[in-house]
Design a protein around this motif. Sequence first.
Motif, PDB file in Angstrom:
ATOM      1  N   ALA A 125      -0.438   7.899  -1.260  1.00  0.00           N
ATOM      2  CA  ALA A 125      -1.517   8.034  -2.580  1.00  0.00           C
ATOM      3  C   ALA A 125      -2.909   7.771  -0.574  1.00  0.00           C
ATOM      4  O   ALA A 125      -3.911   8.023  -1.673  1.00  0.00           O
ATOM      5  CB  ALA A 125      -0.949   6.562  -3.495  1.00  0.00           C
ATOM      6  N   ALA A 126      -2.922   6.615  -0.388  1.00  0.00           N
ATOM      7  CA  ALA A 126      -3.631   6.632   0.207  1.00  0.00           C
ATOM      8  C   ALA A 126      -4.424   7.166   1.165  1.00  0.00           C
ATOM      9  O   ALA A 126      -5.601   7.475   1.816  1.00  0.00           O
ATOM     10  CB  ALA A 126      -3.478   4.901   0.803  1.00  0.00           C
ATOM     11  N   VAL A 127      -3.670   8.448   2.170  1.00  0.00           N
ATOM     12  CA  VAL A 127      -4.180   8.780   2.287  1.00  0.00           C
ATOM     13  C   VAL A 127      -4.834   9.789   1.680  1.00  0.00           C
ATOM     14  O   VAL A 127      -5.488  10.628   2.031  1.00  0.00           O
ATOM     15  CB  VAL A 127      -3.122   9.936   3.407  1.00  0.00           C
ATOM     16  CG1 VAL A 127      -3.220  10.880   3.813  1.00  0.00           C
ATOM     17  CG2 VAL A 127      -2.419   8.130   4.730  1.00  0.00           C
ATOM     18  N   GLU A 128      -3.588  10.612   0.516  1.00  0.00           N
ATOM     19  CA  GLU A 128      -4.863  11.606  -0.199  1.00  0.00           C
ATOM     20  C   GLU A 128      -6.265  10.564  -1.002  1.00  0.00           C
ATOM     21  O   GLU A 128      -7.374  11.804  -0.572  1.00  0.00           O
ATOM     22  CB  GLU A 128      -3.356  11.444  -0.911  1.00  0.00           C
ATOM     23  CG  GLU A 128      -3.874  13.347  -2.395  1.00  0.00           C
ATOM     24  CD  GLU A 128      -3.766  14.378  -1.551  1.00  0.00           C
ATOM     25  OE1 GLU A 128      -5.777  15.120  -2.344  1.00  0.00           O
ATOM     26  OE2 GLU A 128      -2.913  14.396  -0.440  1.00  0.00           O
ATOM     27  N   ALA A 129      -6.032   9.974  -1.336  1.00  0.00           N
ATOM     28  CA  ALA A 129      -7.048   9.318  -2.031  1.00  0.00           C
ATOM     29  C   ALA A 129      -8.506   9.636  -0.585  1.00  0.00           C
ATOM     30  O   ALA A 129      -9.611   9.675  -0.769  1.00  0.00           O
ATOM     31  CB  ALA A 129      -7.067   8.528  -2.391  1.00  0.00           C
ATOM     32  N   LYS A 130      -8.611   9.203   0.293  1.00  0.00           N
ATOM     33  CA  LYS A 130      -9.296   9.102   1.479  1.00  0.00           C
ATOM     34  C   LYS A 130      -9.740  10.378   2.553  1.00  0.00           C
ATOM     35  O   LYS A 130     -11.012  10.845   2.336  1.00  0.00           O
ATOM     36  CB  LYS A 130      -8.545   8.387   2.646  1.00  0.00           C
ATOM     37  CG  LYS A 130      -9.730   8.363   3.897  1.00  0.00           C
ATOM     38  CD  LYS A 130     -10.720   7.479   3.579  1.00  0.00           C
ATOM     39  CE  LYS A 130     -11.774   7.043   4.404  1.00  0.00           C
ATOM     40  NZ  LYS A 130     -12.822   5.811   4.605  1.00  0.00           N
ATOM     41  N   LEU A 131      -8.483  11.203   1.746  1.00  0.00           N
ATOM     42  CA  LEU A 131      -8.975  12.773   2.687  1.00  0.00           C
ATOM     43  C   LEU A 131      -9.761  13.276   1.054  1.00  0.00           C
ATOM     44  O   LEU A 131     -10.788  14.207   1.156  1.00  0.00           O
ATOM     45  CB  LEU A 131      -8.159  13.535   2.168  1.00  0.00           C
ATOM     46  CG  LEU A 131      -6.590  13.185   3.787  1.00  0.00           C
ATOM     47  CD1 LEU A 131      -5.861  14.477   3.216  1.00  0.00           C
ATOM     48  CD2 LEU A 131      -8.129  14.167   4.592  1.00  0.00           C
ATOM     49  N   VAL A 132      -9.587  13.447  -0.293  1.00  0.00           N
ATOM     50  CA  VAL A 132     -10.647  13.280  -1.500  1.00  0.00           C
ATOM     51  C   VAL A 132     -12.024  12.884  -1.173  1.00  0.00           C
ATOM     52  O   VAL A 132     -13.254  13.684  -0.854  1.00  0.00           O
ATOM     53  CB  VAL A 132     -10.092  13.099  -2.406  1.00  0.00           C
ATOM     54  CG1 VAL A 132     -11.452  13.477  -3.074  1.00  0.00           C
ATOM     55  CG2 VAL A 132      -8.530  13.517  -2.715  1.00  0.00           C
ATOM     56  N   LYS A 133     -12.162  11.283  -0.375  1.00  0.00           N
ATOM     57  CA  LYS A 133     -13.208  10.430  -0.601  1.00  0.00           C
ATOM     58  C   LYS A 133     -13.855  11.503   0.793  1.00  0.00           C
ATOM     59  O   LYS A 133     -14.899  11.177   0.748  1.00  0.00           O
ATOM     60  CB  LYS A 133     -12.976   9.233  -0.318  1.00  0.00           C
ATOM     61  CG  LYS A 133     -13.810   7.928  -0.013  1.00  0.00           C
ATOM     62  CD  LYS A 133     -13.525   6.892   0.287  1.00  0.00           C
ATOM     63  CE  LYS A 133     -15.020   5.840  -0.154  1.00  0.00           C
ATOM     64  NZ  LYS A 133     -14.619   5.085   0.550  1.00  0.00           N
ATOM     65  N   ASN A 134     -13.285  11.585   2.287  1.00  0.00           N
ATOM     66  CA  ASN A 134     -14.043  12.546   3.672  1.00  0.00           C
ATOM     67  C   ASN A 134     -14.607  13.723   2.688  1.00  0.00           C
ATOM     68  O   ASN A 134     -15.874  13.526   3.424  1.00  0.00           O
ATOM     69  CB  ASN A 134     -13.141  12.509   4.415  1.00  0.00           C
ATOM     70  CG  ASN A 134     -13.143  10.960   4.595  1.00  0.00           C
ATOM     71  OD1 ASN A 134     -13.355   9.845   4.776  1.00  0.00           O
ATOM     72  ND2 ASN A 134     -11.773  11.011   5.517  1.00  0.00           N
ATOM     73  N   VAL A 164       0.871  -0.994  -0.199  1.00  0.00           N
ATOM     74  CA  VAL A 164       0.028   0.164  -0.077  1.00  0.00           C
ATOM     75  C   VAL A 164       1.077   0.710  -0.431  1.00  0.00           C
ATOM     76  O   VAL A 164       1.523   1.464   0.371  1.00  0.00           O
ATOM     77  CB  VAL A 164      -1.293   0.167   1.187  1.00  0.00           C
ATOM     78  CG1 VAL A 164      -1.725   0.806   1.285  1.00  0.00           C
ATOM     79  CG2 VAL A 164      -2.049  -1.293   1.316  1.00  0.00           C
ATOM     80  N   ASP A 165       0.902   2.343  -0.754  1.00  0.00           N
ATOM     81  CA  ASP A 165       1.029   3.022  -1.109  1.00  0.00           C
ATOM     82  C   ASP A 165       0.634   4.618  -0.388  1.00  0.00           C
ATOM     83  O   ASP A 165      -0.534   4.629  -0.370  1.00  0.00           O
ATOM     84  CB  ASP A 165       1.238   4.395  -2.882  1.00  0.00           C
ATOM     85  CG  ASP A 165       2.266   5.487  -2.573  1.00  0.00           C
ATOM     86  OD1 ASP A 165       1.947   6.641  -1.644  1.00  0.00           O
ATOM     87  OD2 ASP A 165       2.335   5.847  -3.621  1.00  0.00           O
ATOM     88  N   ILE A 166       1.440   4.479   1.237  1.00  0.00           N
ATOM     89  CA  ILE A 166       0.747   5.488   2.182  1.00  0.00           C
ATOM     90  C   ILE A 166       0.122   6.824   1.647  1.00  0.00           C
ATOM     91  O   ILE A 166      -1.010   7.131   1.818  1.00  0.00           O
ATOM     92  CB  ILE A 166       1.553   5.651   3.503  1.00  0.00           C
ATOM     93  CG1 ILE A 166       1.156   3.868   3.939  1.00  0.00           C
ATOM     94  CG2 ILE A 166       1.317   6.381   4.460  1.00  0.00           C
ATOM     95  CD1 ILE A 166       2.458   3.440   5.158  1.00  0.00           C
TER      96      ILE A 166
END
Length: 111
Positions: free
Chosen positions: A95-104, A91-93
């Motif tokens: 990228a995962a954090v950025e995607a989750k912030l956008v989703k939130n 898991v690319d942390i």
Amino acid sequence: MGTSNLPLDIAGLQSRLRAFAAARQWEPYQTPKNLAMAMVVEAAELVEIFQWLTPEESAAIASDAARHQHLGEEIADVMLYLLQIADHSGVDIAAAVEAKLVKNGLKYPAP
């Protein structure tokens, strides 16, 4: 604990954690499942720091140097296990954090 202005080098930390485990021949035990279980134990130790504190006491934890240091240690333990879980799972942390912030942001738009 002071505030560091240095960026967090995720890949560098993951590399150091791999070397640390290799030096101790821990690789067979470093599975995502085992790491996740160990992280939950550390998360429980983090929660224990706040157990029975009032909201005001928990917000003022920085005023107690020993308790604040312990808090930092437990946060670091949880973070290090998260880094290892991501590393061992590909898991690319960032990228995962950025995607989750956008989703939130989409799920919980500002009023």
